[in-house]
Design an enzyme around this catalytic site. Sequence first.
Site, PDB file in Angstrom:
ATOM      1  N   ARG A  98      -0.173  -8.949  13.328  1.00 54.92           N
ATOM      2  CA  ARG A  98      -0.741  -8.009  12.354  1.00 54.92           C
ATOM      3  C   ARG A  98      -1.579  -8.727  11.301  1.00 54.92           C
ATOM      4  O   ARG A  98      -2.653  -8.246  10.916  1.00 54.92           O
ATOM      5  CB  ARG A  98       0.383  -7.203  11.676  1.00 54.92           C
ATOM      6  CG  ARG A  98       0.932  -6.110  12.576  1.00 54.92           C
ATOM      7  CD  ARG A  98       2.356  -5.760  12.229  1.00 54.92           C
ATOM      8  NE  ARG A  98       2.497  -5.080  10.960  1.00 54.92           N
ATOM      9  CZ  ARG A  98       3.611  -5.120  10.219  1.00 54.92           C
ATOM     10  NH1 ARG A  98       4.667  -5.820  10.625  1.00 54.92           N
ATOM     11  NH2 ARG A  98       3.671  -4.462   9.092  1.00 54.92           N
TER      12      ARG A  98
ATOM     13  N   ARG B  92      11.837  -6.735   4.933  1.00 53.59           N
ATOM     14  CA  ARG B  92      11.715  -5.308   4.610  1.00 53.59           C
ATOM     15  C   ARG B  92      12.707  -4.447   5.390  1.00 53.59           C
ATOM     16  O   ARG B  92      12.954  -4.683   6.571  1.00 53.59           O
ATOM     17  CB  ARG B  92      10.284  -4.848   4.922  1.00 53.59           C
ATOM     18  CG  ARG B  92      10.094  -3.350   4.741  1.00 53.59           C
ATOM     19  CD  ARG B  92       8.665  -2.972   4.624  1.00 53.59           C
ATOM     20  NE  ARG B  92       7.934  -3.109   5.884  1.00 53.59           N
ATOM     21  CZ  ARG B  92       6.641  -2.790   6.011  1.00 53.59           C
ATOM     22  NH1 ARG B  92       5.961  -2.361   4.968  1.00 53.59           N
ATOM     23  NH2 ARG B  92       6.046  -2.941   7.170  1.00 53.59           N
TER      24      ARG B  92
ATOM     25  N   ARG C 265      -9.502   0.457   9.371  1.00 51.72           N
ATOM     26  CA  ARG C 265      -8.970  -0.879   9.658  1.00 51.72           C
ATOM     27  C   ARG C 265      -9.967  -1.770  10.364  1.00 51.72           C
ATOM     28  O   ARG C 265      -9.678  -2.907  10.689  1.00 51.72           O
ATOM     29  CB  ARG C 265      -7.730  -0.740  10.531  1.00 51.72           C
ATOM     30  CG  ARG C 265      -6.424  -0.892   9.773  1.00 51.72           C
ATOM     31  CD  ARG C 265      -5.304  -0.685  10.761  1.00 51.72           C
ATOM     32  NE  ARG C 265      -4.093  -1.346  10.380  1.00 51.72           N
ATOM     33  CZ  ARG C 265      -3.142  -0.797   9.623  1.00 51.72           C
ATOM     34  NH1 ARG C 265      -3.301   0.400   9.135  1.00 51.72           N
ATOM     35  NH2 ARG C 265      -2.042  -1.462   9.375  1.00 51.72           N
TER      36      ARG C 265
ATOM     37  N   ARG D 232      11.643  -2.088  10.844  1.00 48.11           N
ATOM     38  CA  ARG D 232      10.573  -1.612  11.732  1.00 48.11           C
ATOM     39  C   ARG D 232      10.402  -2.575  12.897  1.00 48.11           C
ATOM     40  O   ARG D 232      10.459  -3.786  12.716  1.00 48.11           O
ATOM     41  CB  ARG D 232       9.260  -1.523  10.936  1.00 48.11           C
ATOM     42  CG  ARG D 232       8.990  -0.124  10.414  1.00 48.11           C
ATOM     43  CD  ARG D 232       7.824  -0.059   9.465  1.00 48.11           C
ATOM     44  NE  ARG D 232       6.594  -0.679   9.951  1.00 48.11           N
ATOM     45  CZ  ARG D 232       5.434  -0.640   9.284  1.00 48.11           C
ATOM     46  NH1 ARG D 232       5.359  -0.006   8.135  1.00 48.11           N
ATOM     47  NH2 ARG D 232       4.362  -1.241   9.764  1.00 48.11           N
TER      48      ARG D 232
ATOM     49  N   LYS E  56       0.831  -1.213   0.000  1.00 45.18           N
ATOM     50  CA  LYS E  56       0.000   0.000   0.000  1.00 45.18           C
ATOM     51  C   LYS E  56       0.867   1.266   0.000  1.00 45.18           C
ATOM     52  O   LYS E  56       0.629   2.193  -0.749  1.00 45.18           O
ATOM     53  CB  LYS E  56      -0.926   0.042   1.226  1.00 45.18           C
ATOM     54  CG  LYS E  56      -1.874  -1.131   1.346  1.00 45.18           C
ATOM     55  CD  LYS E  56      -2.816  -0.952   2.528  1.00 45.18           C
ATOM     56  CE  LYS E  56      -2.109  -0.918   3.878  1.00 45.18           C
ATOM     57  NZ  LYS E  56      -1.491  -2.178   4.315  1.00 45.18           N
TER      58      LYS E  56
HETATM   59  P1  ADP Z   1       1.103  -2.226   8.057  1.00 41.41           P
HETATM   60  O1  ADP Z   1      -0.062  -2.004   7.130  1.00 41.41           O
HETATM   61  O2  ADP Z   1       2.329  -2.711   7.370  1.00 41.41           O
HETATM   62  O3  ADP Z   1       0.781  -3.060   9.268  1.00 41.41           O
HETATM   63  P2  ADP Z   1       1.015   0.600   8.937  1.00 41.41           P
HETATM   64  O4  ADP Z   1       2.192   1.473   8.822  1.00 41.41           O
HETATM   65  O5  ADP Z   1      -0.174   0.880   8.098  1.00 41.41           O
HETATM   66  O6  ADP Z   1       1.593  -0.855   8.671  1.00 41.41           O
HETATM   67  O7  ADP Z   1       0.527   0.555  10.468  1.00 41.41           O
HETATM   68  C1  ADP Z   1       1.408   0.279  11.519  1.00 41.41           C
HETATM   69  C2  ADP Z   1       0.665   0.179  12.830  1.00 41.41           C
HETATM   70  O8  ADP Z   1       0.044   1.443  13.132  1.00 41.41           O
HETATM   71  C3  ADP Z   1      -0.487  -0.820  12.880  1.00 41.41           C
HETATM   72  O9  ADP Z   1      -0.047  -2.124  13.140  1.00 41.41           O
HETATM   73  C4  ADP Z   1      -1.324  -0.240  14.033  1.00 41.41           C
HETATM   74  O10 ADP Z   1      -0.743  -0.532  15.283  1.00 41.41           O
HETATM   75  C5  ADP Z   1      -1.190   1.250  13.804  1.00 41.41           C
HETATM   76  N1  ADP Z   1      -2.286   1.772  12.949  1.00 41.41           N
HETATM   77  C6  ADP Z   1      -2.158   2.340  11.710  1.00 41.41           C
HETATM   78  N2  ADP Z   1      -3.370   2.676  11.217  1.00 41.41           N
HETATM   79  C7  ADP Z   1      -4.287   2.299  12.150  1.00 41.41           C
HETATM   80  C8  ADP Z   1      -5.699   2.346  12.224  1.00 41.41           C
HETATM   81  N3  ADP Z   1      -6.441   2.843  11.213  1.00 41.41           N
HETATM   82  N4  ADP Z   1      -6.301   1.873  13.347  1.00 41.41           N
HETATM   83  C9  ADP Z   1      -5.584   1.382  14.354  1.00 41.41           C
HETATM   84  N5  ADP Z   1      -4.245   1.280  14.362  1.00 41.41           N
HETATM   85  C10 ADP Z   1      -3.594   1.737  13.263  1.00 41.41           C
END
Ligand code: ADP
Length: 215
Positions: free
Chosen positions: A169, A125, A87, A158, A13
């Site tokens: 996740r 990654r 999410r 990360r 994404k």
């Molecule tokens: P990925 O999609 O690779 O897991 P992101 O960078 O999108 O990574 O998100 C990293 C973390 O940030 C998530 O695992 C969560 O803890 C938090 N996060 C991001 N967006 C949301 C959301 N919309 N609701 C709740 N937590 C979020």
Amino acid sequence: MIIVLMGAPGAGKGTQADLLSERAGYRKISTGDALRKHVKLGTKVGKLAGEIMARGELVPDNVLLDVLKEEIGPKSNDVIILDGYPRNLAQAETLMKVVEADHPVRGCVHLDVSRSNLIARLSGRRVCSGCGSSFHVSGNPPKKDGLCDKCGGSLYQRPDDDAKSISVRLDVYDSSTKAVLDYYQKRGNYCKVNGEGVTDEIFKELTDAISTCLN
Ligand code: ADP
Ligand code: ZN
């Protein structure tokens, strides 16, 4: 207008949203990036979110709403590509109730990638501490070990890209986030794109999908 970019962790994404922003002029908003910025700055939100994120769990919805509002800003005609929100179903409803008036939600494009591929991508990654570009130890290694091709910044892993958090996740995606795909499917503004293969080809499919099936 908002286009929601959906996909499991590791689906690409962030990479595709960056390309949409560079090549199509869309404004990218990533809630993950915004939260990581808060963590780095040590804000109240960052202090609350840091450990939750490292475990791979979801940060509470009310916190995300504040972060989202801050990122989106006032009413505008921008085309916003939203990466990482909604999410879960509650967040999808919130987006409709709170944001839709100023920024109509056009629909959702789903980058589809198999679980085994997601695990391989996430565990290898490496991310640039300077510009945020992503590399992969075997699939897309940087020219100079540990350094970003684009800006020369140092690469890091990360904290949530370790085996345990990756598994959390992906489970959270299955149990909470997948329902959001059905939500947009029922509303009739959903399209799926194969997220496996060459980045540029995926980008082409993605832009085709945005212009055909979301119009
Ligand atoms: P990925 O999609 O690779 O897991 P992101 O960078 O999108 O990574 O998100 C990293 C973390 O940030 C998530 O695992 C969560 O803890 C938090 N996060 C991001 N967006 C949301 C959301 N919309 N609701 C709740 N937590 C979020
Ligand atoms: Zn960089």
